[in-house]
Design an enzyme around this catalytic site. Structure first.
Site, PDB file in Angstrom:
ATOM      1  N   GLN A 163       1.117 -11.504  -3.751  1.00 61.94           N
ATOM      2  CA  GLN A 163      -0.063 -10.268  -3.762  1.00 61.94           C
ATOM      3  C   GLN A 163      -0.525 -10.824  -4.700  1.00 61.94           C
ATOM      4  OE1 GLN A 163      -0.066  -7.442  -0.782  1.00 61.94           O
ATOM      5  NE2 GLN A 163      -1.432  -9.045   0.870  1.00 61.94           N
ATOM      6  N   ARG A 166       6.820 -11.333   5.641  1.00 62.15           N
ATOM      7  CA  ARG A 166       6.036 -10.969   7.076  1.00 62.15           C
ATOM      8  C   ARG A 166       6.189 -11.866   8.219  1.00 62.15           C
ATOM      9  NH1 ARG A 166      -0.613 -10.111   5.500  1.00 62.15           N
ATOM     10  NH2 ARG A 166      -0.198  -7.736   4.521  1.00 62.15           N
ATOM     11  N   LYS A 205     -15.362  -2.236   5.504  1.00 62.39           N
ATOM     12  CA  LYS A 205     -14.735  -3.636   3.936  1.00 62.39           C
ATOM     13  C   LYS A 205     -15.244  -4.262   3.456  1.00 62.39           C
ATOM     14  CE  LYS A 205     -12.702  -6.204   7.826  1.00 62.39           C
ATOM     15  NZ  LYS A 205     -11.091  -7.269   7.923  1.00 62.39           N
ATOM     16  N   HIS A 256      -4.379  -1.213  -5.636  1.00 62.86           N
ATOM     17  CA  HIS A 256      -4.832  -0.249  -5.409  1.00 62.86           C
ATOM     18  C   HIS A 256      -5.718   1.033  -6.091  1.00 62.86           C
ATOM     19  CE1 HIS A 256      -2.703  -1.808  -2.123  1.00 62.86           C
ATOM     20  NE2 HIS A 256      -3.489  -1.553  -1.501  1.00 62.86           N
ATOM     21  N   CYS A 264       0.594  -1.298   0.048  1.00 59.97           N
ATOM     22  CA  CYS A 264      -0.379   0.295   0.052  1.00 59.97           C
ATOM     23  C   CYS A 264       0.899   1.454  -0.621  1.00 59.97           C
ATOM     24  CB  CYS A 264      -1.126   0.282   1.362  1.00 59.97           C
ATOM     25  SG  CYS A 264      -1.659  -1.386   1.385  1.00 59.97           S
ATOM     26  N   HIS A 298      -8.547  -0.641  -1.014  1.00 58.50           N
ATOM     27  CA  HIS A 298      -7.284  -1.635  -1.310  1.00 58.50           C
ATOM     28  C   HIS A 298      -8.441  -2.638  -1.341  1.00 58.50           C
ATOM     29  CE1 HIS A 298      -4.630   0.263   2.129  1.00 58.50           C
ATOM     30  NE2 HIS A 298      -5.580   0.812   2.366  1.00 58.50           N
ATOM     31  N   ASP A 312      -2.321  -7.722  -5.501  1.00 57.45           N
ATOM     32  CA  ASP A 312      -2.605  -5.835  -4.708  1.00 57.45           C
ATOM     33  C   ASP A 312      -2.763  -5.373  -5.936  1.00 57.45           C
ATOM     34  OD1 ASP A 312      -2.950  -4.802  -2.937  1.00 57.45           O
ATOM     35  OD2 ASP A 312      -0.943  -5.387  -1.931  1.00 57.45           O
TER      36      ASP A 312
END
Length: 650
Positions: free
Chosen positions: A391, A373, A475, A395, A344, A521, A393
């Site tokens: 990910q 992580r 979310k 945005h 992000c 996100h 991912d």
């Protein structure tokens, strides 16, 4: 005695004496209800039948027909009954805690000798005897000093420590199941005979540190499962057997997909077959995102702590980050960097390059972002939970008025991708504003309404989880169901009003003034590693042909057919099919068995008859039947079958 008014689910009201119990309320309605009642709900709170009701309230009486309440009580009571059975068999054992978990419960014990599988059988037998005694369950409220004195006298040091750790000086609730007693918030059943004696099973024993602290005493944790009836237990155990057959770690080895090793805990070593599957899925996702208007980017894996401090992740997520210290030549001290745990903040940096106008919005930035992580060693599990992952991912930077449409577009994309990947059922959960949050109530109202309106365009079957949103925005979570009924939470869509402010994201509005964009996100797979684990288990390794690492194996029956085998493989490869030749000097049945274990979707066998007729003998995974097909026809049909669904259907 003063009166209170209780309102029932049908809207009818009755007056009772203040302090009436739910059991007395059930008796006043019908003796049969009093006999079958197991608990109540009072103002939405799960309520023991013995607890007094002091004020006007909404009330509902529960029986075994109410699944959620019944299963909670059954599993909670089984935990107590198991602890009672253990202490009857081994009086010196010390008890600790025994919470309800998904499908069952566990209880932690302090015992010098390890529990054995034979011990679990003895405990189950004793538990059934306790159930048959139909002992009443009673409860009392004690003050702290009395409870501590009681447990000191009983030589139960763990209970003493639990009580001392409870903040304040509130009274404590004590429960008795027959003569056996435990500290517990409740609620519980009326008597042990309400437990289904044929619907539980003790599953395993594991080590567990007291209160999860590795510096404290190691205990033994016994896990159990329980259901309302024998049929549900049998179905669950059958599912576990099927899950064991589908274990992606076992199949990953058989199919030569990946491995993990101690020198790189939580990091995946992808083998050629596994990386082929990975790239096929990644290529599919890349095409779908490009078609949906996303622009792909790539951001650094190692980023200075300054950015993580500005974004707020350093304070909230530091313990899960891998730290990298770099000694720069021009710096007088080491710079502290971190491997990114999420993408992000880096995406905001890309957005911030150059002035943005409202005409640029929505701006959809996607990245197959490599993240790291720190997960505890005990929590890691094959591909399902790792330390290094990628990910899918993205945005979306947009205005408040664009949230609903972007959410609707995302749900449509997610639904289509899940269908392509073989998942036709998924559930949606909307998590709304928590008590501690950023942003005005007006913005939260707009964001929550936008997400809910978008969901309603797809389905009315969604769950609202009040107060469980992130501090920066509401979310949606998407939970898919696999072939054997297990649920997996993968997709997510989150509205964020916080990060654009912290990292200075702006756009020039139609009014010429600067405004903050909303940052959405979103992820569909969640992570490639975990989703591939789910796919392997969902299909039991028999991946759709477009995802299979080896789509076709062409096997010779006799060595004289080798030239034709190689010709067929070459033609298949020219058509874009992942094909291999097997010309080993082995019997064809041996080859078929080996490639079936490797989950190859199609095996083409070739002997001299096929050479002469320019045909192949085609056999599909899981079938015993073979068919003779002309080479030209098999090339055409397999080319169509092997096409990814987005290229074949969209």
């Amino acid at each position: 005695m003063s009166q209170i008014s209780l309102t029932f689910p049908d809207g009818k009201q009755r007056d009772y004496d203040k302090g009436v119990t739910a059991a007395e309320v059930a008796q006043s309605i019908a003796p049969s209800l009093a006999k079958s009642a197991i608990s109540a709900s009072v103002n939405g709170k799960h309520w023991d039948l013995q607890w007094p009701i002091e004020d006007d309230a909404q009330i509902a009486i529960h029986t075994m027909k109410d699944d959620a309440q019944a299963l909670e009580l059954i599993r909670h009571d089984f935990a107590h009954v198991m602890a009672r059975a253990v202490q009857k068999l081994w009086p010196d054992v010390k008890v600790t805690i025994g919470p309800v978990i998904e499908n069952g419960w566990y209880y932690d014990f302090d015992r010098d000798e390890p529990f054995t599988p034979e011990d679990l059988g003895l405990i189950e037998k004793e538990m059934k005897a306790i159930i048959n005694e139909r002992d009443l369950v009673k409860t009392e409220v004690w003050d702290r000093s009395r409870a501590i004195e009681h447990y000191i006298r009983k030589n139960e040091p763990f209970k003493v420590e639990l009580i001392e750790a409870i903040p304040g000086d509130e009274p404590l609730r004590m429960y008795w199941h027959g003569h056996w007693q435990d500290l517990c918030r409740g609620p519980h059943l009326q008597h042990t005979g309400q437990l289904p004696a044929d619907a539980f099973k003790l599953m395993s024993v594991a080590g567990a540190y007291w209160r999860g602290d590795h510096t404290k005493k190691q205990l033994q944790r016994i896990y159990g499962v329980a259901f309302k009836n024998r049929e549900d237990l049998k179905a669950y155990l059958t599912m576990l057997e099927e899950a064991a057959k589908r274990d992606h770690r076992k199949l990953g080895k058989e199919m030569e997909l990946f491995h993990l090793q101690e020198e790189a805990p939580g990091m995946v070593f992808w083998h050629p077959n596994g990386w082929t599957v990975y790239r096929a899925l990644e290529d599919y996702m890349r095409r779908r995102l490009a078609r949906a208007g996303y622009k792909e980017i790539k951001t650094p894996q190692v980023v200075d702590r300054i950015l993580w401090e500005r974004s707020g992740h350093w304070e909230a997520y530091r313990e899960n980050m891998f730290i990298v210290e770099v000694e720069e030549e021009h710096a007088k001290e080491k710079r502290i960097n971190a491997l990114k745990p999420m993408n992000c903040p880096c995406h905001v940096q890309v957005y911030n390059q150059g002035l943005k106008s409202y005409r640029d919005l929505p701006l959809r930035l996607a990245e197959f972002g490599s993240c790291h992580r720190y997960e505890s060693s005990g929590s890691m599990h094959g591909l399902m939970r790792v330390r290094g992952f990628t990910q899918d991912d993205a945005h979306i930077f947009c205005t408040e008025d664009q949230i609903e449409q972007e959410c609707a577009n995302f749900i449509g994309l997610l639904s289509s991708i899940y269908r392509d990947l073989g998942f036709t059922k998924f559930d949606v959960k909307l998590s709304t504003r928590p008590d501690v949050r950023v942003g005005s109530d007006e913005i939260w109202d707009k964001a929550e309404a936008a997400l809910e309106n978008a969901v309603r365009k797809v389905t009315n079957d969604y769950e609202v989880d009040p107060g469980e949103g992130a501090f920066y925005g509401p979310k949606l979570d998407f939970k898919l169901t696999d072939a054997i009924g297990r649920e997996w939470q993968c997709g997510t869509f989150q509205a964020d009003f916080n990060l654009p402010v912290r990292l200075g994201a702006e756009y020039v509005g139609e009014d010429g003034a600067k405004h903050r964009p909303v940052m959405l996100h979103r992820a569909i797979l969640g992570s490639f590693e975990r989703f591939l684990g789910i796919l392997i288990e969902n299909y039991a390794g028999k991946l759709p042909i477009w995802l299979a690492p080896r789509q076709v194996v062409v096997a010779s029956i006799v060595s004289d057919a080798d030239d034709y085998v190689n010709e067929v493989v070459a033609k298949l490869r020219d058509a874009g099919i992942r094909a291999e030749a097997d010309t080993r000097n082995e019997k064809i049945n041996y080859k078929v068995r080996e490639h079936s274990v490797g989950k190859v979707p199609v095996i083409l066998a070739i002997g001299m008859k096929e050479v002469a007729e320019r045909t192949v003998s085609l056999r599909r995974l899981g079938e015993t039947r073979t068919e003779t097909v002309a080479l030209s026809d098999v090339l055409s049909s397999l080319t169509a079958e092997a096409a990814p669904p987005d290229l074949a259907n969209h």
